[in-house]
Design a protein around this motif. Structure first.
Motif, PDB file in Angstrom:
ATOM      1  N   LYS A 228      33.450  48.689  38.312  1.00 19.64           N
ATOM      2  CA  LYS A 228      33.063  49.264  39.599  1.00 19.64           C
ATOM      3  C   LYS A 228      31.569  49.512  39.677  1.00 19.64           C
ATOM      4  CE  LYS A 228      37.367  51.331  41.189  1.00 19.64           C
ATOM      5  NZ  LYS A 228      38.059  52.566  41.611  1.00 19.64           N
ATOM      6  N   ALA A 229      30.947  49.758  38.534  1.00 17.63           N
ATOM      7  CA  ALA A 229      29.510  50.007  38.526  1.00 17.63           C
ATOM      8  C   ALA A 229      28.699  48.722  38.578  1.00 17.63           C
ATOM      9  CB  ALA A 229      29.134  50.780  37.271  1.00 17.63           C
ATOM     10  N   ARG A 230      29.331  47.635  38.215  1.00 17.41           N
ATOM     11  CA  ARG A 230      28.603  46.376  38.089  1.00 17.41           C
ATOM     12  C   ARG A 230      28.207  45.825  39.457  1.00 17.41           C
ATOM     13  NH1 ARG A 230      31.655  41.686  34.938  1.00 17.41           N
ATOM     14  NH2 ARG A 230      33.274  42.743  36.125  1.00 17.41           N
ATOM     15  N   LEU A 254      45.679  40.451  61.428  1.00 18.01           N
ATOM     16  CA  LEU A 254      45.588  41.255  60.210  1.00 18.01           C
ATOM     17  C   LEU A 254      44.232  41.955  60.141  1.00 18.01           C
ATOM     18  CD1 LEU A 254      47.249  38.711  57.746  1.00 18.01           C
ATOM     19  CD2 LEU A 254      48.323  40.679  58.866  1.00 18.01           C
ATOM     20  N   ASP A 255      44.098  42.879  59.198  1.00 20.51           N
ATOM     21  CA  ASP A 255      42.881  43.683  59.076  1.00 20.51           C
ATOM     22  C   ASP A 255      42.351  43.584  57.650  1.00 20.51           C
ATOM     23  OD1 ASP A 255      40.833  45.474  59.554  1.00 20.51           O
ATOM     24  OD2 ASP A 255      42.092  47.244  59.217  1.00 20.51           O
ATOM     25  N   PRO A 256      41.675  42.471  57.301  1.00 14.25           N
ATOM     26  CA  PRO A 256      41.164  42.307  55.932  1.00 14.25           C
ATOM     27  C   PRO A 256      40.036  43.282  55.630  1.00 14.25           C
ATOM     28  CG  PRO A 256      40.328  40.573  57.356  1.00 14.25           C
ATOM     29  CD  PRO A 256      41.336  41.328  58.170  1.00 14.25           C
ATOM     30  N   LYS A 257      39.965  43.722  54.379  1.00 13.11           N
ATOM     31  CA  LYS A 257      38.913  44.626  53.926  1.00 13.11           C
ATOM     32  C   LYS A 257      38.015  43.886  52.948  1.00 13.11           C
ATOM     33  CE  LYS A 257      41.065  48.046  56.033  1.00 13.11           C
ATOM     34  NZ  LYS A 257      40.560  48.535  57.343  1.00 13.11           N
ATOM     35  N   THR A 258      36.700  43.958  53.175  1.00  9.21           N
ATOM     36  CA  THR A 258      35.760  43.292  52.274  1.00  9.21           C
ATOM     37  C   THR A 258      34.648  44.208  51.787  1.00  9.21           C
ATOM     38  OG1 THR A 258      34.413  42.525  54.141  1.00  9.21           O
ATOM     39  CG2 THR A 258      36.142  41.033  53.354  1.00  9.21           C
ATOM     40  N   HIS A 262      34.923  46.692  46.569  1.00  7.16           N
ATOM     41  CA  HIS A 262      34.186  46.178  45.421  1.00  7.16           C
ATOM     42  C   HIS A 262      34.874  46.590  44.114  1.00  7.16           C
ATOM     43  CE1 HIS A 262      30.714  45.115  42.960  1.00  7.16           C
ATOM     44  NE2 HIS A 262      30.890  46.266  42.329  1.00  7.16           N
ATOM     45  N   PRO A 263      34.978  45.685  43.129  1.00  2.00           N
ATOM     46  CA  PRO A 263      34.385  44.352  43.053  1.00  2.00           C
ATOM     47  C   PRO A 263      35.276  43.240  43.594  1.00  2.00           C
ATOM     48  CG  PRO A 263      35.356  44.893  40.965  1.00  2.00           C
ATOM     49  CD  PRO A 263      35.602  46.081  41.854  1.00  2.00           C
TER      50      PRO A 263
END
Length: 361
Positions: A228-230, A254-258, A262-263
């Protein structure tokens, strides 16, 4: 619109005296949208008939965003219409402005031709058979003459006698493969024969918090904190594929999350089920490598980022182009669906079809 029809209509209607609002100019502006149906995901097609005033030689280019997004720099595939509108050349070409501005006309053209010769010679012969080493745009205008010097390989069509649709689409896709190979060859030449390549490389940079040396997480929370830090370096082409497939999912309701996952590249809820999505580029036809990378990341992310709910999370690999039956079967055997763009549509494996995450065939 068919590719053949697009090229024919531009070639037969383009007239510099008709200004920037003519039918041909309109077709050139929409050409980028039209070409998407014949390209792998992630590429950027753009048409131009000039800026402010009509160009002597209008063009339709295809850019790999990791290489360039402009005809001024780098390498790209382009349809170049001759000034007399009798022919159009499909060319693997170079951004001419960088070298001309830097070295002036005579030396810049010499270097463009030198680079073209070096790249052409280093390409595998099976990819270059039957292609032309020179183009004639029937012009004395400086910029189009620069294009003639920048040509690496080409095939030229007569506007009045264009080949059939299947041949023209096949040629375009052949040149995209040639483009991928030429980018790799150019960088090999840069390392082994530095004097052969002068064009600069615009490298992406990104800070990263990954610790140096060996990393052996003691437990899952240690691993999760690490990933998660990378800061992962995502290529422009990769991000375009994420965007394009995300828009497709939105078109399905649909409701994609981007941006908040992360990551992971993307997640989406479909019929109450969480789908973990990883996007991979197939480079130089190497679907096996792209498939292997997708499997590794999907299994890692599901294992570490979904503790206690791993069995309920589904996995999907998204590719810029078709990866072949063997790779699809491997992914399915691991309960990983797959989706790829082909003929302008998002097609997919049985798992992806059942989830309605692609076109149902």
């Amino acid at each position: 619109m068919e590719l053949r029809s697009l090229i024919e209509r531009i070639g037969t209607s383009y007239d510099r005296t008709m200004g920037m609002s003519s039918e041909a100019q309109r077709l050139l502006r929409q050409a980028g949208t039209e070409l998407l149906q014949w390209l792998p995901a992630g590429y950027l097609p753009v048409g131009s008939g000039g800026k402010g005033a009509p160009a002597f030689v209008p063009w339709i280019s295809v850019f790999d965003p990791d290489e360039t997004e402009t005809a001024r720099h780098g390498m790209y595939v382009v349809y170049l219409f001759a000034e007399d509108m009798q022919t159009v050349a499909l060319s693997l070409n170079q951004g001419v402005t960088e070298l001309i501005d830097r070295f002036k006309t005579s030396r810049g053209r010499q270097l463009l031709r030198q680079q073209a010769d070096s790249i052409r010679t280093a390409l595998p012969p099976e990819l270059t058979g039957g292609l032309e080493v020179a183009i004639d745009l029937r012009t004395k205008a400086p910029l189009p003459v620069h294009y003639e010097f920048g040509n690496i390989l080409a095939t030229t069509y007569k506007i009045a006698d264009l080949p059939d649709e299947a041949t023209m689409v096949g040629d375009l896709q052949r040149f995209i493969r040639l483009y991928q190979e030429a980018l790799a060859v150019r960088e090999e030449l840069r390392q082994t024969t530095p004097d052969a390549i002068v064009t600069t490389v615009k490298r992406q940079t990104a800070s990263t918090s990954v610790r140096t040396g060996e990393f052996k997480p003691k437990n899952s929370s240690d691993y999760v904190a690490e990933i998660k830090a990378r800061t992962l370096i995502k290529s422009r082409t990769h991000e375009r594929i994420v965007e394009e497939y995300g828009k497709y999912l939105i078109s399905l309701g649909l409701d994609p999350k981007t941006t908040v996952v992360h990551p992971r590249d993307m997640t989406v809820q479909c019929d109450g089920i969480e789908w973990l999505i990883e996007v991979k580029m197939v480079r130089r036809g190497n679907a096996v490598s792209a498939t292997r990378e997708a499997i590794g990341q999907l299994l890692q992310y599901r294992h570490f980022l979904y503790p206690g709910e791993r069995e309920s999370v589904r996995m999907l690999a998204v590719f810029n182009e078709e990866v072949g039956a063997a790779c699809v079967d491997l992914l399915e055997s691991l309960h990983i669906g797959s989706v790829w763009r082909e003929h302008g549509q998002w097609l997919g494996s049985p798992l992806a079809q059942r989830a309605k995450l692609c076109r149902y065939t």
